[in-house]
Design a protein around this motif. Structure first.
Motif, PDB file in Angstrom:
ATOM      1  N   TYR A 295       0.829  -1.434  -0.111  1.00 11.63           N
ATOM      2  CA  TYR A 295       0.109  -0.406   0.080  1.00 11.63           C
ATOM      3  C   TYR A 295       1.198   1.374  -0.089  1.00 11.63           C
ATOM      4  O   TYR A 295       1.669   1.724   0.577  1.00 11.63           O
ATOM      5  CB  TYR A 295      -1.154  -0.290   1.098  1.00 11.63           C
ATOM      6  CG  TYR A 295      -1.787  -0.580   1.275  1.00 11.63           C
ATOM      7  CD1 TYR A 295      -3.185  -1.112   0.913  1.00 11.63           C
ATOM      8  CD2 TYR A 295      -1.475  -3.079   1.978  1.00 11.63           C
ATOM      9  CE1 TYR A 295      -3.845  -1.444   0.779  1.00 11.63           C
ATOM     10  CE2 TYR A 295      -2.499  -3.239   1.832  1.00 11.63           C
ATOM     11  CZ  TYR A 295      -3.726  -3.037   1.299  1.00 11.63           C
ATOM     12  OH  TYR A 295      -4.522  -3.869   1.352  1.00 11.63           O
ATOM     13  N   PHE A 296       1.160   2.241  -0.768  1.00 11.30           N
ATOM     14  CA  PHE A 296       1.447   3.067  -1.530  1.00 11.30           C
ATOM     15  C   PHE A 296       1.291   4.761  -0.077  1.00 11.30           C
ATOM     16  O   PHE A 296      -0.661   4.670  -1.175  1.00 11.30           O
ATOM     17  CB  PHE A 296       1.594   3.795  -3.064  1.00 11.30           C
ATOM     18  CG  PHE A 296       2.880   2.525  -3.219  1.00 11.30           C
ATOM     19  CD1 PHE A 296       3.820   2.789  -3.552  1.00 11.30           C
ATOM     20  CD2 PHE A 296       3.150   1.063  -3.694  1.00 11.30           C
ATOM     21  CE1 PHE A 296       5.171   1.721  -3.698  1.00 11.30           C
ATOM     22  CE2 PHE A 296       3.764   0.433  -4.349  1.00 11.30           C
ATOM     23  CZ  PHE A 296       4.406   1.003  -3.761  1.00 11.30           C
ATOM     24  N   THR A 297       1.924   5.084   0.491  1.00  7.17           N
ATOM     25  CA  THR A 297       1.322   6.198   1.215  1.00  7.17           C
ATOM     26  C   THR A 297       1.889   7.290   0.358  1.00  7.17           C
ATOM     27  O   THR A 297       3.068   7.231   0.552  1.00  7.17           O
ATOM     28  CB  THR A 297       0.734   6.069   2.574  1.00  7.17           C
ATOM     29  OG1 THR A 297       1.964   5.756   3.234  1.00  7.17           O
ATOM     30  CG2 THR A 297      -0.081   4.770   2.012  1.00  7.17           C
ATOM     31  N   ASN A 298       1.166   8.824   0.906  1.00  2.00           N
ATOM     32  CA  ASN A 298       2.219  10.070   1.378  1.00  2.00           C
ATOM     33  C   ASN A 298       1.294  10.442   2.490  1.00  2.00           C
ATOM     34  O   ASN A 298       0.435  11.008   2.299  1.00  2.00           O
ATOM     35  CB  ASN A 298       1.557  10.729   0.746  1.00  2.00           C
ATOM     36  CG  ASN A 298       2.272  12.059   0.781  1.00  2.00           C
ATOM     37  OD1 ASN A 298       2.404  12.938   1.789  1.00  2.00           O
ATOM     38  ND2 ASN A 298       2.236  12.795  -0.025  1.00  2.00           N
ATOM     39  N   ALA A 299       1.801  10.241   3.670  1.00  2.00           N
ATOM     40  CA  ALA A 299       1.379  10.154   4.731  1.00  2.00           C
ATOM     41  C   ALA A 299       0.923  11.767   5.461  1.00  2.00           C
ATOM     42  O   ALA A 299       0.561  12.355   5.582  1.00  2.00           O
ATOM     43  CB  ALA A 299       1.725   9.295   5.939  1.00  2.00           C
ATOM     44  N   GLN A 300       2.390  12.651   4.642  1.00  2.00           N
ATOM     45  CA  GLN A 300       2.060  13.979   5.140  1.00  2.00           C
ATOM     46  C   GLN A 300       0.884  14.520   4.638  1.00  2.00           C
ATOM     47  O   GLN A 300      -0.410  14.827   5.125  1.00  2.00           O
ATOM     48  CB  GLN A 300       3.446  15.176   4.759  1.00  2.00           C
ATOM     49  CG  GLN A 300       4.383  14.241   5.685  1.00  2.00           C
ATOM     50  CD  GLN A 300       4.033  14.639   6.772  1.00  2.00           C
ATOM     51  OE1 GLN A 300       3.552  15.866   7.376  1.00  2.00           O
ATOM     52  NE2 GLN A 300       5.124  14.820   7.694  1.00  2.00           N
ATOM     53  N   GLN A 301       0.068  14.128   3.099  1.00  2.00           N
ATOM     54  CA  GLN A 301      -0.489  14.664   2.764  1.00  2.00           C
ATOM     55  C   GLN A 301      -1.954  13.979   3.036  1.00  2.00           C
ATOM     56  O   GLN A 301      -3.043  14.054   1.930  1.00  2.00           O
ATOM     57  CB  GLN A 301      -0.226  14.792   1.089  1.00  2.00           C
ATOM     58  CG  GLN A 301       0.865  15.822   0.962  1.00  2.00           C
ATOM     59  CD  GLN A 301       0.328  17.185   1.684  1.00  2.00           C
ATOM     60  OE1 GLN A 301      -0.735  17.684   1.130  1.00  2.00           O
ATOM     61  NE2 GLN A 301       1.534  17.873   1.992  1.00  2.00           N
ATOM     62  N   GLY A 302      -1.797  12.876   4.041  1.00  2.00           N
ATOM     63  CA  GLY A 302      -2.629  11.728   3.269  1.00  2.00           C
ATOM     64  C   GLY A 302      -3.976  10.733   2.053  1.00  2.00           C
ATOM     65  O   GLY A 302      -3.937  10.091   2.057  1.00  2.00           O
ATOM     66  N   LYS A 303      -2.661  10.863   1.018  1.00  2.00           N
ATOM     67  CA  LYS A 303      -2.976   9.861   0.110  1.00  2.00           C
ATOM     68  C   LYS A 303      -2.650   8.313   0.407  1.00  2.00           C
ATOM     69  O   LYS A 303      -1.519   7.861   0.114  1.00  2.00           O
ATOM     70  CB  LYS A 303      -1.718  10.488  -1.230  1.00  2.00           C
ATOM     71  CG  LYS A 303      -2.099   9.424  -2.277  1.00  2.00           C
ATOM     72  CD  LYS A 303      -0.496  10.445  -3.852  1.00  2.00           C
ATOM     73  CE  LYS A 303      -0.757   9.070  -4.954  1.00  2.00           C
ATOM     74  NZ  LYS A 303       0.316   9.714  -6.009  1.00  2.00           N
ATOM     75  N   GLY A 304      -3.630   7.630   0.040  1.00  2.00           N
ATOM     76  CA  GLY A 304      -3.575   6.455  -0.006  1.00  2.00           C
ATOM     77  C   GLY A 304      -3.854   5.589   1.628  1.00  2.00           C
ATOM     78  O   GLY A 304      -3.872   4.552   1.499  1.00  2.00           O
ATOM     79  N   VAL A 305      -3.936   7.094   2.329  1.00  2.00           N
ATOM     80  CA  VAL A 305      -4.362   6.303   4.111  1.00  2.00           C
ATOM     81  C   VAL A 305      -5.361   5.459   4.373  1.00  2.00           C
ATOM     82  O   VAL A 305      -5.515   4.386   4.726  1.00  2.00           O
ATOM     83  CB  VAL A 305      -4.008   7.476   4.548  1.00  2.00           C
ATOM     84  CG1 VAL A 305      -4.650   6.950   6.063  1.00  2.00           C
ATOM     85  CG2 VAL A 305      -2.416   8.537   4.964  1.00  2.00           C
ATOM     86  N   GLY A 306      -6.600   5.752   3.636  1.00  2.00           N
ATOM     87  CA  GLY A 306      -8.006   5.274   3.533  1.00  2.00           C
ATOM     88  C   GLY A 306      -7.850   3.443   3.376  1.00  2.00           C
ATOM     89  O   GLY A 306      -8.098   3.326   3.442  1.00  2.00           O
ATOM     90  N   ALA A 307      -7.371   3.707   2.189  1.00  2.00           N
ATOM     91  CA  ALA A 307      -7.003   1.782   1.788  1.00  2.00           C
ATOM     92  C   ALA A 307      -6.767   1.378   3.065  1.00  2.00           C
ATOM     93  O   ALA A 307      -6.452   0.042   3.018  1.00  2.00           O
ATOM     94  CB  ALA A 307      -6.219   1.867   0.237  1.00  2.00           C
ATOM     95  N   VAL A 308      -5.403   1.974   3.604  1.00  2.00           N
ATOM     96  CA  VAL A 308      -4.287   0.982   4.725  1.00  2.00           C
ATOM     97  C   VAL A 308      -5.489   0.846   5.916  1.00  2.00           C
ATOM     98  O   VAL A 308      -5.481  -0.203   6.348  1.00  2.00           O
ATOM     99  CB  VAL A 308      -3.349   1.930   5.051  1.00  2.00           C
ATOM    100  CG1 VAL A 308      -2.260   1.342   6.757  1.00  2.00           C
ATOM    101  CG2 VAL A 308      -2.197   2.140   4.091  1.00  2.00           C
ATOM    102  N   LEU A 309      -6.020   2.029   6.024  1.00  2.00           N
ATOM    103  CA  LEU A 309      -7.531   2.056   7.088  1.00  2.00           C
ATOM    104  C   LEU A 309      -8.374   0.738   6.840  1.00  2.00           C
ATOM    105  O   LEU A 309      -8.661  -0.320   7.695  1.00  2.00           O
ATOM    106  CB  LEU A 309      -8.229   2.894   7.395  1.00  2.00           C
ATOM    107  CG  LEU A 309      -9.262   3.522   8.071  1.00  2.00           C
ATOM    108  CD1 LEU A 309      -8.508   2.659   9.597  1.00  2.00           C
ATOM    109  CD2 LEU A 309     -10.233   4.273   8.369  1.00  2.00           C
ATOM    110  N   LYS A 310      -8.429   0.776   5.659  1.00  2.00           N
ATOM    111  CA  LYS A 310      -9.729  -0.824   4.563  1.00  2.00           C
ATOM    112  C   LYS A 310      -8.742  -1.678   5.005  1.00  2.00           C
ATOM    113  O   LYS A 310      -9.401  -2.499   5.326  1.00  2.00           O
ATOM    114  CB  LYS A 310     -10.111  -0.010   3.457  1.00  2.00           C
ATOM    115  CG  LYS A 310     -11.075   0.533   3.670  1.00  2.00           C
ATOM    116  CD  LYS A 310     -11.510   1.138   2.075  1.00  2.00           C
ATOM    117  CE  LYS A 310     -12.633   2.498   1.611  1.00  2.00           C
ATOM    118  NZ  LYS A 310     -13.026   2.649   0.104  1.00  2.00           N
ATOM    119  N   ALA A 311      -7.716  -2.276   5.428  1.00  4.65           N
ATOM    120  CA  ALA A 311      -6.840  -3.281   5.286  1.00  4.65           C
ATOM    121  C   ALA A 311      -7.043  -3.648   6.440  1.00  4.65           C
ATOM    122  O   ALA A 311      -7.329  -4.493   6.873  1.00  4.65           O
ATOM    123  CB  ALA A 311      -5.875  -3.563   4.620  1.00  4.65           C
ATOM    124  N   ALA A 312      -6.471  -2.733   6.922  1.00  2.00           N
ATOM    125  CA  ALA A 312      -6.687  -3.463   8.478  1.00  2.00           C
ATOM    126  C   ALA A 312      -7.793  -3.371   9.194  1.00  2.00           C
ATOM    127  O   ALA A 312      -8.343  -4.147  10.191  1.00  2.00           O
ATOM    128  CB  ALA A 312      -6.399  -1.798   9.671  1.00  2.00           C
TER     129      ALA A 312
END
Length: 293
Positions: free
Chosen positions: A92-109
Motif C-alpha cells: 500500500y503506497f502512501t504519502n502520509a503527510q498529505q493523506g494519500k493512500g491512507v484510506g486503503a491502509v485503514l480498510k485493510a486493517a
C-alpha cells in the motif's frame, strides 16, 4: 562495483540504547496485537525492511505500507507493486503527510479485524476492537500515518528520526486500536550499502556518519541509476539544481567540485546541502533502490 568499496568498512555507526529497550517492550506488546502495519520508505523498500519482521508478525495479519510515494515516479511504484506481488505481498503506497493512500491502509486493517472478530464469534467470544501496531525504521512516517488515520494530530511527528520514544495505544475508532511504537533499527546492520541508503534518507535514528561520504554515495547511486535504469529517475536533477554536470566525476569528486563552484570550498556545507535537498524532494523523485533481478 560496490558503492562502499572506496570507503572504509562500518562507516555508519549508531548507539541505539533507547531503541534496544523499545524493541524489548515491542516484543511484549506484539503478543497483544492482531495486525502489524509495517511502514517502509518507498525510496528504499529493501533497506527499510527490518530483519526481525518475519518473527514479529508470525500468526498475525501484516499490512505493508510504502510511505513517501510522492518521492518516487509512478513507474517506480508500478515495478515495486509488480515485484512485491510476485513475492506474495500487496504493498500500500502512501504519502502520509498529505493523506494519500491512507484510506486503503485503514480498510485493510479493518478488514483484518472483521476476520478476527468472526473467529471470536465462532468461539462464542464477544467482538472487541482490533489491536494494530505501526512499526518501522525511524522517520519513515509512522506518526504521520497514525495522525492521518485518526484525522487529527495526537501523535508527535517531526522530520527527525527517533521522535517517538514511548509505546502507547491510540483509539482510531470503535473497531480499531493502534499502537504507535518507536522506530526500530537492527542493533547491528552488516550491510553497509543499506546503511548508507538509510543515512541518505535520514531513516537511521541515532547514528554517527560522515555527511561527505553519504552525500558522495548519493551522487554515485544516482549516476549508476542513470546508466542502467534512466526511465526511473528524473533527467539531470543535479545539473538542473546546481548548474554543475556530475557526468565526468565520481561522487566524491563532484562533492569537491560543487564545493568550489557554489559553497566557497566548504565541502561539509556542500554535503549537508545536497542531502537536505534530496530529503526535501528538491532534486526530484529519485529512488535509491529498484526491484532485484
Amino acid at each position: 562495483m560496490s558503492i562502499t568499496q572506496n570507503y572504509k568498512l562500518n562507516i555508519i555507526q549508531w548507539y541505539p540504547g533507547h531503541i534496544a529497550k523499545a524493541e524489548k517492550k515491542l516484543t511484549e506488546y506484539l503478543k497483544l496485537v492482531d495486525v502489524v502495519l509495517e511502514v517502509r520508505d518507498a525510496r528504499i523498500p529493501l533497506a527499510t525492511h527490518h530483519p526481525r519482521i518475519g518473527e514479529w508478525v508470525t500468526g498475525k495479519t501484516r499490512v505493508l505500507v510504502l510511505n513517501r510515494v510522492d518521492m518516487i515516479l509512478p513507474q517506480v511504484q508500478q515495478v515495486w507493486t509488480k515485484w512485491f506481488k510476485s513475492q506474495g505481498e500487496l504493498p500500500y503506497f502512501t504519502n502520509a503527510q498529505q493523506g494519500k493512500g491512507v484510506g486503503a491502509v485503514l480498510k485493510a486493517a479493518q478488514a483484518a479485524g472483521v476476520a478476527i472478530n468472526e473467529r471470536r464469534n465462532s468461539r462464542g467470544m464477544l467482538p472487541r476492537p482490533v489491536r494494530a501496531v505501526v512499526i518501522g525504521f525511524p522517520n519513515v512516517g509512522k506518526s504521520a500515518l497514525i495522525n492521518r488515520l485518526l484525522k487529527r494530530r495526537v501523535v508527535e511527528s517531526a522530520a527527525r528520526p527517533g521522535v517517538t520514544r514511548q509505546l502507547r495505544w491510540v483509539r482510531i475508532s470503535e473497531e480499531l486500536e493502534l499502537l504507535d511504537a518507536p522506530g526500530v533499527i537492527p542493533l547491528k546492520l552488516e550491510n553497509q550499502e543499506a546503511a548508507l541508503k538509510l543515512a541518505i534518507c535520514d531513516d537511521i535514528g541515532d547514528a554517527s556518519y560522515d555527511n561527505q561520504i553519504v552525500a558522495a554515495t548519493l551522487v554515485d547511486i544516482w549516476k549508476n541509476l542513470r546508466v542502467n535504469t534512466a526511465d526511473f529517475i528524473p533527467d539531470n536533477p543535479l545539473e538542473s539544481r546546481y548548474k554543475l554536470d556530475p557526468t565526468p566525476l565520481t561522487g566524491e569528486e563532484y562533492m569537491f567540485a560543487l564545493a568550489e563552484y557554489r559553497y566557497q570550498g566548504d565541502v561539509e556545507k556542500t554535503a549537508r546541502s545536497l542531502l537536505t535537498d534530496f530529503r526535501k524532494g528538491l532534486l526530484g523523485e529519485i529512488p535509491l533502490e529498484l526491484p532485484p533481478g
